[in-house]
Design an enzyme around this catalytic site. Structure first.
Site, PDB file in Angstrom:
ATOM      1  N   LYS A  79      -5.660  -7.574 -61.606  1.00 34.35           N
ATOM      2  CA  LYS A  79      -4.813  -6.377 -61.699  1.00 34.35           C
ATOM      3  C   LYS A  79      -4.401  -6.202 -63.158  1.00 34.35           C
ATOM      4  O   LYS A  79      -4.091  -7.190 -63.844  1.00 34.35           O
ATOM      5  CB  LYS A  79      -3.587  -6.567 -60.805  1.00 34.35           C
ATOM      6  CG  LYS A  79      -2.673  -5.352 -60.698  1.00 34.35           C
ATOM      7  CD  LYS A  79      -1.547  -5.619 -59.693  1.00 34.35           C
ATOM      8  CE  LYS A  79      -0.621  -4.431 -59.524  1.00 34.35           C
ATOM      9  NZ  LYS A  79       0.463  -4.700 -58.555  1.00 34.35           N
ATOM     10  N   SER A 154       1.053  -1.329 -54.879  1.00 36.58           N
ATOM     11  CA  SER A 154       0.492  -0.905 -56.140  1.00 36.58           C
ATOM     12  C   SER A 154      -0.798  -1.627 -56.526  1.00 36.58           C
ATOM     13  O   SER A 154      -1.504  -1.182 -57.429  1.00 36.58           O
ATOM     14  CB  SER A 154       1.516  -1.116 -57.253  1.00 36.58           C
ATOM     15  OG  SER A 154       1.800  -2.503 -57.404  1.00 36.58           O
ATOM     16  N   SER A 178       3.381  -5.038 -52.707  1.00 36.54           N
ATOM     17  CA  SER A 178       2.177  -4.546 -53.386  1.00 36.54           C
ATOM     18  C   SER A 178       0.924  -5.387 -53.268  1.00 36.54           C
ATOM     19  O   SER A 178      -0.134  -4.943 -53.714  1.00 36.54           O
ATOM     20  CB  SER A 178       2.471  -4.309 -54.856  1.00 36.54           C
ATOM     21  OG  SER A 178       3.085  -3.066 -54.997  1.00 36.54           O
TER      22      SER A 178
END
Ligand code: GLN
Length: 491
Positions: A79, A154, A178
């Site tokens: 990420k 997210s 997330s």
């Protein structure tokens, strides 16, 4: 070479000498080329850098021996809020569009030391704020099960990439859900560790008292293998703790009990009228399967959990407003192009131009709840609520419950754009996951069904602090008793 590989099968084949890190990297890069664009999963895909990384892994294997490297030859996607030295780390934001990390996050170092290598960096909601991945400055990510739907957020890039088999594992971060919520939307496994288990050094901070890094994988065994490597105290993160841990994968392999004799608590509050009926039906069946696997089911209550979203949006925004103050146009990243303005104007313009709408909204809210006159009414009050929620979880576990079982999200994946105009509906996407962060507990999402239109549904298991082993064992037992984790999107 097929890329339908698990972490475990890659390590086995590398050890057997039938696969090399370079061959693994090439196969995944090939698949990525045809798919990543459709999904918009990748923010940085540098083939040459990935192949150099693979060579580094090969070198390590040569020096140390694959048998002594728990993740020998395993490619990992990251990420884009986790620093990888020499690579861009944008956090999905224009304000960090050209920021190149100057050091490696501790998790990256640990993964490389274990024989793994970095394959690329993934799209995400700006500064990890969001539940649909529509808040990225670089465009939304799409759900590989149906491109008209969101992958969750997210860590939507991480979840979509693993579901589409662009890597066997990706790292995400979880502040309020997330990792788990996108894992559930994409039909894969996502684990949020106990607060303090995994070092946050090199993770760009959102809500520092809530953030944890964790793995997204295709199955529970792989999550255990990666957790073995990620877990551990780090001198660079004062909130990381030393706790007897690790050995998760081995314990799973040796476990013959699974859910037998365990008590699984079902918190009533998560099964009320707000639950989507299709999700509810999947969960009812999952509860029956857990029972069939030998667990005792016990209805429990978490009386203060309905305040979790409200408390979270005070605490997380307060912390974010302080953490994001460093993006001022002087120290990092983007600076307004306007010349000859005063220092204060430079800050104002840089931040107005660099941050997206959701981030600005949260900085303003966070600044407000910390401001004199409102601090006690909002921030201090929210922290008291947080304590009550922690006590609710503790009381449930003290009543003889080993694990709690809830939906991961109250709804299945929704359409792109569907909730953009209704922030409150969007914030409620995390109603089942946020309490776990407030209480610092470990939680995992595993696939537990599909809607009539074929979209994945996830179930969440929650364990007491530092009981990742119970969590993984329980999730693994459920997985062995069901087939949902075997489903793949036809992309
Ligand atoms: N969706 C929640 C938020 O927008 C949680 C995000 C996260 O866990 N990073 O804040």
């Amino acid at each position: 070479m097929t890329v339908n590989l698990t972490v475990k099968s890659i390590v086995q084949q590398i050890r057997a000498g039938s696969l090399t890190p370079t061959a693994v990297a090439e196969a995944y890069l090939q698949r990525t080329k045809t798919i990543a664009q459709k999904l918009n999963t990748h923010l940085h895909l540098d083939e040459a850098a990935a192949l150099t990384e693979a060579k580094g892994s090969a070198q390590r294997i040569k020096e140390i021996g694959a048998d002594r490297l728990p993740l020998a030859g395993v490619p990992i996607l990251i990420k884009d809020n986790i620093c990888v030295r020499g690579s861009k780390t944008t956090c999905g934001s224009k304000i960090l569009e050209n920021y190149v990390a100057t050091y490696d996050a501790t998790v990256i170092k640990r993964l490389r030391d274990a024989g793994a290598f970095v394959l690329g960096k993934l799209n995400m909601d700006e500064f990890a704020m969001g539940s649909s991945n529509e808040n990225s400055a670089f465009g939304p990510v799409r759900n590989p099960w149906n491109l008209d739907y969101v992958p969750g957020g997210s860590s939507g890039g991480s979840a979509a990439a693993v579901a589409a088999r662009l890597a066997p594992v990706a790292l995400g971060s979880d502040t309020g859900g997330s990792i788990r919520q996108p894992a559930s939307f994409c039909g894969i496994v996502g684990l949020k560790p106990t607060y303090g288990t995994v070092s946050r050094f090199g993770l760009v901070a959102f809500g520092s008292s809530l953030d944890q890094i964790g793995p997204l994988t295709c199955n529970v065994e792989d999550a255990a293998m990666v957790m073995d490597v990620l877990t551990g105290q780090d001198a660079n993160d004062s909130t990381s703790v030393q706790h007897p841990h690790g050995g998760f994968a081995k314990a799973l392999a040796n476990d013959s009990e699974g859910l037998k004799g365990k008590t699984v608590g079902i918190p009533e509050e998560f099964f009320d009228s707000g639950l989507d009926p299709e999700v509810g039906a999947c969960l009812e069946r999952a509860i029956a399967d857990v029972q069939k696997a030998g667990a005792k089911i016990k209805r429990v209550r978490l009386p203060n959990i309905s305040y979790s979203v409200a408390a979270y949006y005070v605490i997380a925004t307060a912390e974010a407003s302080a953490n994001l103050a460093r993006f001022d146009g002087i120290r990092y990243g983007y600076r307004t192009k306007e010349n000859g303005v005063s220092l204060k104007e430079l800050y104002r313009k840089t931040r107005s131009e660099g941050f997206g709408q959701e981030v600005k909204q949260r900085i303003m809210l966070g600044t407000f709840v910390l401001s004199s006159g409102y601090y006690d009414a909002f921030y201090a009050k929210a922290n008291k609520v947080r304590e009550l929620i922690s006590r609710d979880f503790a009381a449930a576990f003290d009543s003889g419950v080993d694990l709690l079982l809830t939906p991961t999200s109250p709804t299945p994946p929704f359409k792109l754009g569907e909730k953009l105009s209704d922030p409150l509906a969007m914030y409620l996407s995390d109603i089942c996951t946020i309490g776990v962060n407030l209480a610092g507990l470990p939680g995992i999402s595993v696939p537990c069904g599909r809607t009539k239109s074929g979209l994945p549904v996830g179930m969440q298991l929650i364990a007491p602090k530092f009981n990742e082993q119970t969590l993984l064992t329980g999730a693994h037992a459920y997985e062995r008793a069901t087939e949902w984790h075997k489903d793949q999107p036809a992309i």
